[in-house]
Scaffold this motif. Structure first.
Motif, mmCIF file in Angstrom:
data_model
loop_
_atom_site.group_PDB
_atom_site.id
_atom_site.type_symbol
_atom_site.label_atom_id
_atom_site.label_comp_id
_atom_site.label_asym_id
_atom_site.label_seq_id
_atom_site.Cartn_x
_atom_site.Cartn_y
_atom_site.Cartn_z
ATOM 1 N N MET A 29 0.821 -1.186 0.000
ATOM 2 C CA MET A 29 0.000 0.000 0.000
ATOM 3 C C MET A 29 0.867 1.253 0.000
ATOM 4 S SD MET A 29 -3.252 -1.038 2.474
ATOM 5 C CE MET A 29 -3.224 0.515 3.232
ATOM 6 N N ALA A 30 1.954 1.223 0.767
ATOM 7 C CA ALA A 30 2.807 2.405 0.880
ATOM 8 C C ALA A 30 3.479 2.747 -0.447
ATOM 9 C CB ALA A 30 3.859 2.194 1.967
ATOM 10 N N ARG A 31 3.688 1.759 -1.305
ATOM 11 C CA ARG A 31 4.288 2.030 -2.607
ATOM 12 C C ARG A 31 3.268 2.561 -3.609
ATOM 13 N NH1 ARG A 31 6.096 -3.164 -4.176
ATOM 14 N NH2 ARG A 31 5.831 -4.008 -2.108
ATOM 15 N N LEU A 32 2.005 2.201 -3.429
ATOM 16 C CA LEU A 32 0.981 2.558 -4.404
ATOM 17 C C LEU A 32 0.254 3.857 -4.108
ATOM 18 C CD1 LEU A 32 -0.624 -0.958 -4.926
ATOM 19 C CD2 LEU A 32 0.971 0.230 -6.439
ATOM 20 N N PHE A 33 0.124 4.206 -2.829
ATOM 21 C CA PHE A 33 -0.691 5.357 -2.457
ATOM 22 C C PHE A 33 0.137 6.382 -1.688
ATOM 23 C CE2 PHE A 33 -3.520 1.649 -2.579
ATOM 24 C CZ PHE A 33 -4.417 2.074 -3.543
ATOM 25 N N ASP A 34 -0.123 7.662 -1.957
ATOM 26 C CA ASP A 34 0.553 8.681 -1.161
ATOM 27 C C ASP A 34 -0.337 9.195 -0.035
ATOM 28 O OD1 ASP A 34 -1.181 10.246 -2.640
ATOM 29 O OD2 ASP A 34 0.350 11.521 -3.500
ATOM 30 N N THR A 35 -1.623 8.835 -0.056
ATOM 31 C CA THR A 35 -2.553 9.198 1.015
ATOM 32 C C THR A 35 -3.446 8.000 1.310
ATOM 33 O OG1 THR A 35 -2.578 11.476 0.206
ATOM 34 C CG2 THR A 35 -4.320 10.845 1.759
ATOM 35 N N VAL A 36 -3.614 7.700 2.599
ATOM 36 C CA VAL A 36 -4.431 6.567 3.025
ATOM 37 C C VAL A 36 -5.398 7.042 4.112
ATOM 38 C CG1 VAL A 36 -4.395 4.304 4.158
ATOM 39 C CG2 VAL A 36 -2.626 4.894 2.496
ATOM 40 N N PHE A 37 -6.646 6.606 4.020
ATOM 41 C CA PHE A 37 -7.653 6.903 5.025
ATOM 42 C C PHE A 37 -7.871 5.653 5.869
ATOM 43 C CE2 PHE A 37 -8.245 9.918 1.717
ATOM 44 C CZ PHE A 37 -8.725 11.072 2.314
ATOM 45 N N ILE A 38 -7.808 5.809 7.180
ATOM 46 C CA ILE A 38 -8.057 4.699 8.104
ATOM 47 C C ILE A 38 -9.213 5.124 8.999
ATOM 48 C CG2 ILE A 38 -7.115 3.203 9.902
ATOM 49 C CD1 ILE A 38 -4.307 3.926 8.842
ATOM 50 N N ARG B 46 0.803 9.899 3.534
ATOM 51 C CA ARG B 46 -0.043 10.760 4.355
ATOM 52 C C ARG B 46 -1.213 9.922 4.870
ATOM 53 N NH1 ARG B 46 -0.395 15.417 -0.075
ATOM 54 N NH2 ARG B 46 -0.958 13.576 -1.248
ATOM 55 N N VAL B 47 -1.498 10.040 6.159
ATOM 56 C CA VAL B 47 -2.545 9.238 6.789
ATOM 57 C C VAL B 47 -3.622 10.152 7.358
ATOM 58 C CG1 VAL B 47 -3.078 7.613 8.660
ATOM 59 C CG2 VAL B 47 -0.954 7.365 7.347
ATOM 60 N N VAL B 48 -4.856 9.858 6.999
ATOM 61 C CA VAL B 48 -6.017 10.515 7.596
ATOM 62 C C VAL B 48 -6.649 9.456 8.485
ATOM 63 C CG1 VAL B 48 -8.236 11.621 7.178
ATOM 64 C CG2 VAL B 48 -6.330 11.989 5.577
ATOM 65 N N LEU B 49 -6.706 9.740 9.769
ATOM 66 C CA LEU B 49 -7.133 8.744 10.744
ATOM 67 C C LEU B 49 -8.411 9.185 11.429
ATOM 68 C CD1 LEU B 49 -6.017 6.116 12.191
ATOM 69 C CD2 LEU B 49 -5.174 7.684 13.936
ATOM 70 N N GLN B 50 -9.397 8.299 11.462
ATOM 71 C CA GLN B 50 -10.626 8.545 12.206
ATOM 72 C C GLN B 50 -10.661 7.519 13.322
ATOM 73 O OE1 GLN B 50 -14.004 6.673 11.259
ATOM 74 N NE2 GLN B 50 -15.210 7.786 12.741
ATOM 75 N N ALA B 51 -10.543 7.994 14.567
ATOM 76 C CA ALA B 51 -10.473 7.096 15.717
ATOM 77 C C ALA B 51 -11.568 7.431 16.720
ATOM 78 C CB ALA B 51 -9.102 7.217 16.383
ATOM 79 N N ALA B 52 -11.804 6.487 17.621
ATOM 80 C CA ALA B 52 -12.839 6.647 18.636
ATOM 81 C C ALA B 52 -12.497 7.738 19.642
ATOM 82 C CB ALA B 52 -13.055 5.316 19.359
ATOM 83 N N VAL B 53 -11.203 8.020 19.804
ATOM 84 C CA VAL B 53 -10.736 8.999 20.797
ATOM 85 C C VAL B 53 -9.556 9.780 20.209
ATOM 86 C CG1 VAL B 53 -11.474 7.615 22.794
ATOM 87 C CG2 VAL B 53 -9.181 7.299 21.843
ATOM 88 N N PRO B 54 -9.152 10.874 20.857
ATOM 89 C CA PRO B 54 -7.953 11.586 20.401
ATOM 90 C C PRO B 54 -6.717 10.697 20.480
ATOM 91 C CG PRO B 54 -9.211 12.926 21.952
ATOM 92 C CD PRO B 54 -9.821 11.556 21.959
ATOM 93 N N LEU B 55 -5.695 11.036 19.691
ATOM 94 C CA LEU B 55 -4.473 10.225 19.615
ATOM 95 C C LEU B 55 -3.899 9.875 20.980
ATOM 96 C CD1 LEU B 55 -2.425 11.759 16.658
ATOM 97 C CD2 LEU B 55 -3.655 9.586 16.724
ATOM 98 N N GLU B 56 -3.830 10.859 21.873
ATOM 99 C CA GLU B 56 -3.211 10.643 23.175
ATOM 100 C C GLU B 56 -3.952 9.603 24.015
ATOM 101 O OE1 GLU B 56 -4.373 13.805 22.205
ATOM 102 O OE2 GLU B 56 -2.473 14.174 21.196
#
Length: 122
Positions: A1-10, A40-50
């Motif tokens: 994935m890292a070779r094919l995409f410059d932006t990934v949404f999780i 570049r990663v766009v992350l949607q998580a249940a809580v803030p990173l910390e």
């Protein structure tokens, strides 16, 4: 994935605990790979990173089975990083640091593979 995409949404990243060691390790490895390749990663998580990793819940059946198979006591397990979660905690702190750095404008600019191609052709 890292070779094919410059932006990934999780999406839908849950709060991760020591009971989820496999998922924590896979997530950490994924972010490490993306970081190294400037994805570049766009992350949607249940809580803030910390708050994404909670150092609880490490007593699962697989750990207990491994202790039994190795003939180790709970006391001995408390001294081994495999059972204390020290490695996961250290690695996840690095992951949070990387995810934070990956939000910076400079990181996003470096990850734009399309920009380099356009510049070469102009």
């Amino acid at each position: 994935m890292a070779r094919l995409f410059d932006t990934v949404f999780i999406r839908h990243v849950p709060v991760l605990t020591l009971a989820m060691k496999d998922q924590v390790r896979r997530f950490t490895t994924l972010i490490d790979n993306f970081y190294d390749k400037k994805v570049r990663v766009v992350l949607q998580a249940a809580v803030p990173l910390e708050q994404l990793f909670v150092h609880t819940g490490g007593d699962d059946e697989r750990d207990q089975q491994l202790l039994d198979d190795l003939g180790l006591s709970q006391e001995a397990a408390g001294r081994l990083a495999l059972f204390t979660g020290e490695e996961e905690t250290f690695a996840f702190h690095r992951t949070i640091s990387r995810l934070t750095e990956m939000q910076a404008k400079t990181y996003w600019m470096e990850g734009d593979r399309g920009m380099g191609k356009r510049r070469r052709h102009t």
